[in-house]
Every structure is written in structure tokens, then in C-alpha cells.
Design a protein around this motif. Structure first.
Motif, short mmCIF file in Angstrom:
data_model
loop_
_atom_site.label_atom_id
_atom_site.label_comp_id
_atom_site.label_asym_id
_atom_site.label_seq_id
_atom_site.Cartn_x
_atom_site.Cartn_y
_atom_site.Cartn_z
N MET A 1 0.84 -1.16 0.00
CA MET A 1 0.00 0.00 0.00
C MET A 1 0.89 1.23 0.00
N LYS A 2 0.69 2.08 -0.98
CA LYS A 2 1.52 3.26 -1.09
C LYS A 2 1.09 4.34 -0.10
N ASN A 3 -0.17 4.43 0.20
CA ASN A 3 -0.70 5.43 1.12
C ASN A 3 -0.38 5.02 2.55
N GLU A 4 0.63 5.64 3.14
CA GLU A 4 1.11 5.24 4.47
C GLU A 4 0.20 5.77 5.58
N PRO A 5 0.09 5.03 6.68
CA PRO A 5 -0.69 5.52 7.82
C PRO A 5 0.03 6.69 8.50
N VAL A 6 -0.74 7.53 9.15
CA VAL A 6 -0.17 8.65 9.91
C VAL A 6 0.33 8.11 11.24
N TYR A 7 1.59 8.39 11.54
CA TYR A 7 2.18 7.93 12.79
C TYR A 7 1.82 8.93 13.88
N PRO A 8 1.09 8.54 14.92
CA PRO A 8 0.71 9.48 15.97
C PRO A 8 1.94 10.15 16.60
N GLU A 9 1.90 11.49 16.71
CA GLU A 9 3.04 12.25 17.22
C GLU A 9 3.51 11.76 18.59
N LYS A 10 2.59 11.49 19.49
CA LYS A 10 2.96 11.02 20.83
C LYS A 10 3.79 9.74 20.73
N LEU A 11 3.40 8.85 19.82
CA LEU A 11 4.10 7.57 19.69
C LEU A 11 5.43 7.73 18.98
N VAL A 12 5.57 8.76 18.14
CA VAL A 12 6.88 9.08 17.55
C VAL A 12 7.83 9.50 18.66
N ARG A 13 7.35 10.41 19.52
CA ARG A 13 8.21 10.88 20.63
C ARG A 13 8.62 9.73 21.55
N GLU A 14 7.72 8.76 21.72
CA GLU A 14 8.01 7.61 22.58
C GLU A 14 8.78 6.51 21.85
N ASN A 15 9.03 6.72 20.55
CA ASN A 15 9.72 5.72 19.72
C ASN A 15 8.97 4.38 19.77
N ALA A 16 7.65 4.44 19.82
CA ALA A 16 6.82 3.24 19.92
C ALA A 16 6.61 2.61 18.54
N THR A 17 6.52 1.31 18.53
CA THR A 17 6.20 0.55 17.32
C THR A 17 4.99 -0.32 17.61
N GLY A 18 4.38 -0.82 16.55
CA GLY A 18 3.23 -1.69 16.77
C GLY A 18 2.64 -2.22 15.48
N GLN A 19 1.68 -3.09 15.65
CA GLN A 19 0.94 -3.68 14.53
C GLN A 19 -0.54 -3.66 14.86
N VAL A 20 -1.34 -3.38 13.82
CA VAL A 20 -2.79 -3.43 13.97
C VAL A 20 -3.33 -4.34 12.87
N LYS A 21 -3.96 -5.43 13.27
CA LYS A 21 -4.57 -6.34 12.31
C LYS A 21 -5.99 -5.88 12.04
N MET A 22 -6.33 -5.79 10.76
CA MET A 22 -7.61 -5.23 10.34
C MET A 22 -8.36 -6.23 9.47
N VAL A 23 -9.68 -6.09 9.47
CA VAL A 23 -10.53 -6.81 8.53
C VAL A 23 -11.50 -5.79 7.94
N PHE A 24 -11.81 -5.93 6.65
CA PHE A 24 -12.69 -4.99 5.98
C PHE A 24 -13.23 -5.63 4.70
N ASP A 25 -14.22 -4.96 4.13
CA ASP A 25 -14.77 -5.39 2.85
C ASP A 25 -14.31 -4.41 1.78
N ILE A 26 -14.27 -4.87 0.54
CA ILE A 26 -13.96 -4.01 -0.60
C ILE A 26 -15.21 -3.99 -1.47
N ASP A 27 -15.78 -2.78 -1.68
CA ASP A 27 -17.03 -2.70 -2.43
C ASP A 27 -16.78 -2.82 -3.94
N LYS A 28 -17.84 -2.72 -4.70
CA LYS A 28 -17.75 -2.91 -6.16
C LYS A 28 -16.95 -1.84 -6.87
N THR A 29 -16.70 -0.72 -6.19
CA THR A 29 -15.91 0.36 -6.79
C THR A 29 -14.46 0.35 -6.31
#
Length: 83
Positions: A1-29
Motif C-alpha cells: 500500500m503506497k498510502n502510508e498511515p499517519v504515525y501518531p506524534e505522541k508515539l513518535v516521541r516515545e519511539n513506539a512501534t506496533g501492529q494493527v490487524k484489520m478486517v474490511f470489505d472491498i465494495d464494487k468500486t
């Protein structure tokens, strides 16, 4: 995915890393709908991951050349300052 997520500023300052597992649907468009967090190593990344999911665009799935909704697509959004 070329469109990168926004890294929350607070978590940048804390040098935090993480993963978020997602589920979603993709519509006809090719737009994402019903974005949901399945699991997260740090819930403070969830809002950014959900926003990222909602902005994604895909080529829609097709059946006999006709676009169809693709249910339960899964992905993991990684947050790492090394990228």
C-alpha cells in the motif's frame, strides 16, 4: 500500500512501534468499507490504522467480468520508525 498511515506524534516521541490487524470489505468500486480492528499490539495506533484503512483503494474483485463485493479482506498495518 503506497498510502502510508499517519504515525501518531505522541508515539513518535516515545519511539513506539506496533501492529494493527484489520478486517474490511472491498465494495464494487474498490473502496474499503466496514473497517474493523481485529487485534493490536498498542491500542493507541488503532485510530490511525482505521483512518488508513478507510483511505485505501483496490481493484474490485470480479466474477465473470462483473465487479463484486469482497468480504473479510485482511491486512496488517505496521508502525515502525525504521521505514
Amino acid at each position: 500500500m503506497k498510502n502510508e498511515p499517519v504515525y501518531p506524534e505522541k508515539l513518535v516521541r516515545e519511539n513506539a512501534t506496533g501492529q494493527v490487524k484489520m478486517v474490511f470489505d472491498i465494495d464494487k468500486t474498490g473502496h474499503t468499507v466496514n473497517c474493523q480492528v481485529v487485534s493490536s499490539t498498542n491500542p493507541e495506533f488503532n485510530a490511525s490504522a482505521l483512518d488508513h484503512c478507510r483511505r485505501q483503494r483496490y481493484a474490485p474483485a470480479t466474477v465473470k467480468g462483473v465487479p463484486v463485493v469482497e468480504h473479510h479482506h485482511q491486512t496488517t498495518v505496521n508502525f515502525s520508525l525504521d521505514n
